[in-house]
Design an enzyme around this catalytic site. Structure first.
Site, PDB file in Angstrom:
ATOM      1  N   ASP A 258      45.309 -26.632  25.407  1.00  0.00           N
ATOM      2  CA  ASP A 258      44.804 -25.935  26.581  1.00  0.00           C
ATOM      3  C   ASP A 258      43.330 -25.615  26.337  1.00  0.00           C
ATOM      4  O   ASP A 258      42.992 -24.811  25.471  1.00  0.00           O
ATOM      5  CB  ASP A 258      45.625 -24.644  26.792  1.00  0.00           C
ATOM      6  N   HIS A 259      42.442 -26.247  27.133  1.00  0.00           N
ATOM      7  CA  HIS A 259      41.010 -26.104  26.890  1.00  0.00           C
ATOM      8  C   HIS A 259      40.488 -24.706  27.231  1.00  0.00           C
ATOM      9  O   HIS A 259      39.355 -24.363  26.875  1.00  0.00           O
ATOM     10  CB  HIS A 259      40.234 -27.155  27.693  1.00  0.00           C
ATOM     11  N   ARG A 260      41.299 -23.888  27.900  1.00  0.00           N
ATOM     12  CA  ARG A 260      40.907 -22.499  28.116  1.00  0.00           C
ATOM     13  C   ARG A 260      40.964 -21.715  26.809  1.00  0.00           C
ATOM     14  O   ARG A 260      40.226 -20.742  26.617  1.00  0.00           O
ATOM     15  CB  ARG A 260      41.838 -21.817  29.140  1.00  0.00           C
TER      16      ARG A 260
END
Length: 465
Positions: A435-437
């Protein structure tokens, strides 16, 4: 003086706010005497098949739903005739009974009755129907069918319902009956149903087999449904429910909520495979099941110590990042009912031997369809082993609520640069989605790099602990 009264058992929430379950099979019949916590039914939630214990000791008065019916949480599924305390109002008994003997429902301790409310007696039409030993005196005629028709709930006696004309595109039956037919090689299109509105029952299939005139459906060697389509039928429709329905909703939610990034790393795992062979030959590991997944799982747990951002969760409601200080390691498992991801609690505290045992138990339980709902929730990071299907790489979708998932490719012998020469080595591709968040590209890359370093040289694990 003791008196009897009717107690209704309503389908409880079997975990994580699930709203419905399917009755797979009844383990009791009308008239049976049951003990407290005796298993009375198997129900399939959106995650697993669960055994349902009886909340009362008494006699089964009525089964309100047939196998194959999807029931909403809170609806009555069975009634019991139980002994009252003194022949007085049902309210007194209903208020006291749970405090005296609280049954444990599949590990959740569900409250079966509301304290302070009088226990409701069965409706007047349900009790007389029991005397005729009807298998399901109170039935909602909603059976899984290829074309689902909206049917309003009608808690009436089955015999009083008029026949409802339906399309004959596909024989009407429940999932357990279809499985029985598949196992016996029976084409359901040739079976005449004697159940409600032509529903094909288990007895119909068994009687058909016993009749000698047995058209055998072609067996599908790939393990997919062996049920032959009806003549002229160009498509087959299957209701979306159970594990498939839950998995679909979870994957869609994850794919369109978490911005996925996937990175790949191909690694020479020859040293890991050599170590695995030595461990299998060791007396200390005799009797344990050791596989590449076992070693990779341990390597993931070691690498996570230096890269904790991959063991986090995004809390949208509170606008916080939750850092887990433990690892509940999820293992994707392909089961006859669909994909499930049970997890090993506190896997980071386990030795290699303990992890091997936990993995074996987890996969065996999942394939048997006996995974408890509690084991399917609370995961923090997951692994999926696509290599067992001969696949090298993929882009795995995150399990909802997790920051990363690792896919293991197949171990293949390939020409590889080794000590400045080309040699035949054992190679594996790792696919990491995150998850790039929560995880920056650098963090994901360094985790994958450390994981590859351990697998290409297991001794590197000593430098990371």
């Amino acid at each position: 003086m003791s008196a009897t009264m009717i107690k209704e058992f309503r389908l409880p929430d079997l975990g994580e706010g699930l709203t419905e379950s399917e009755i797979v099979a009844w383990k009791v019949a009308v008239g049976d005497t049951v003990a407290l916590n005796q298993i009375i039914a198997e129900v399939e939630t959106a995650k697993a098949v669960v055994e349902l214990p009886s909340p009362f000791a008494g006699v089964v008065a009525a089964l309100h739903e047939q196998p194959g019916t999807v029931v909403e949480v809170g609806k009555p599924i069975v009634s019991f005739e139980v002994e009252g305390d003194d022949g007085g109002s049902a309210g007194g008994s209903g208020a006291d009974a749970p405090a005296k003997r609280e049954p444990n429902l599949v590990g959740y301790g569900a409250v079966l009755e509301n304290s302070g409310r009088p226990a409701r007696r069965a409706r007047s039409f349900a009790a007389p129907a029991v005397a005729d030993a009807a298998p399901a005196p109170v039935v909602e005629p909603v059976a899984p069918a290829p074309v689902v028709e909206p049917v309003a709930p009608a808690p009436a006696v089955a015999e009083a319902l008029p026949a409802v004309p339906r399309s004959a595109e596909r024989p009407r039956s429940t999932p357990p009956v279809r499985k029985l037919a598949k196992d016996l090689g029976v084409d359901l299109a040739a079976v005449t149903g004697t159940g409600e509105h032509g529903l094909i029952t288990r007895d119909d299939v068994r009687n058909f087999v016993g009749g000698g005139d047995l058209p055998v459906a072609p067996q599908d060697l790939a393990g997919v449904s062996a049920q032959a389509p009806a003549q002229g039928e160009r498509e087959t429709r299957t209701p979306i429910k159970g594990v498939r329905k839950f998995t679909a909703a979870a994957m869609v939610s994850s794919a369109f909520t978490a911005p996925h990034v996937t990175e790949f790393l191909t690694v020479d795992v020859t040293p890991t495979m050599e170590l695995l062979a030595k461990l299998k030959a060791s007396r200390a590991f005799a009797g344990y099941k050791l596989t590449p997944l076992t070693v990779v799982a341990k390597a993931v747990l070691i690498a996570l110590r230096n890269h904790p951002t991959l063991n986090t969760r995004w809390d949208e409601a509170k606008q916080e990042i939750v850092q887990y200080n433990y690892v509940n390691l999820g293992i994707a498992a392909a089961t006859p009912r669909g994909l499930t991801v049970p997890n090993i609690k506190d896997a980071d505290r386990m030795s290699l031997l303990e992890l091997s045992t936990a993995l074996t138990e987890l996969t065996d339980t999942a394939r048997a369809g006996k995974t408890a709902p509690a084991e399917l929730s609370g995961g923090t990071i997951s692994i999926t082993n696509i290599g067992v299907f001969g696949i090298d790489a993929g882009t795995p979708i995150l399990n909802p609520g997790e920051a990363a998932i690792l896919a293991l490719g197949a171990v293949r012998k390939m020409p590889w640069e080794y000590q400045d020469e080309v040699a035949l080595r054992q190679v594996m591709t790792l696919s990491l989605s995150f998850d790039h968040r929560l995880v920056d590209g650098e963090q994901g890359s360094r985790f994958l790099q450390d994981l590859g370093a351990i697998l290409s040289d297991p001794g590197m694990a000593l430098a990371m602990v």
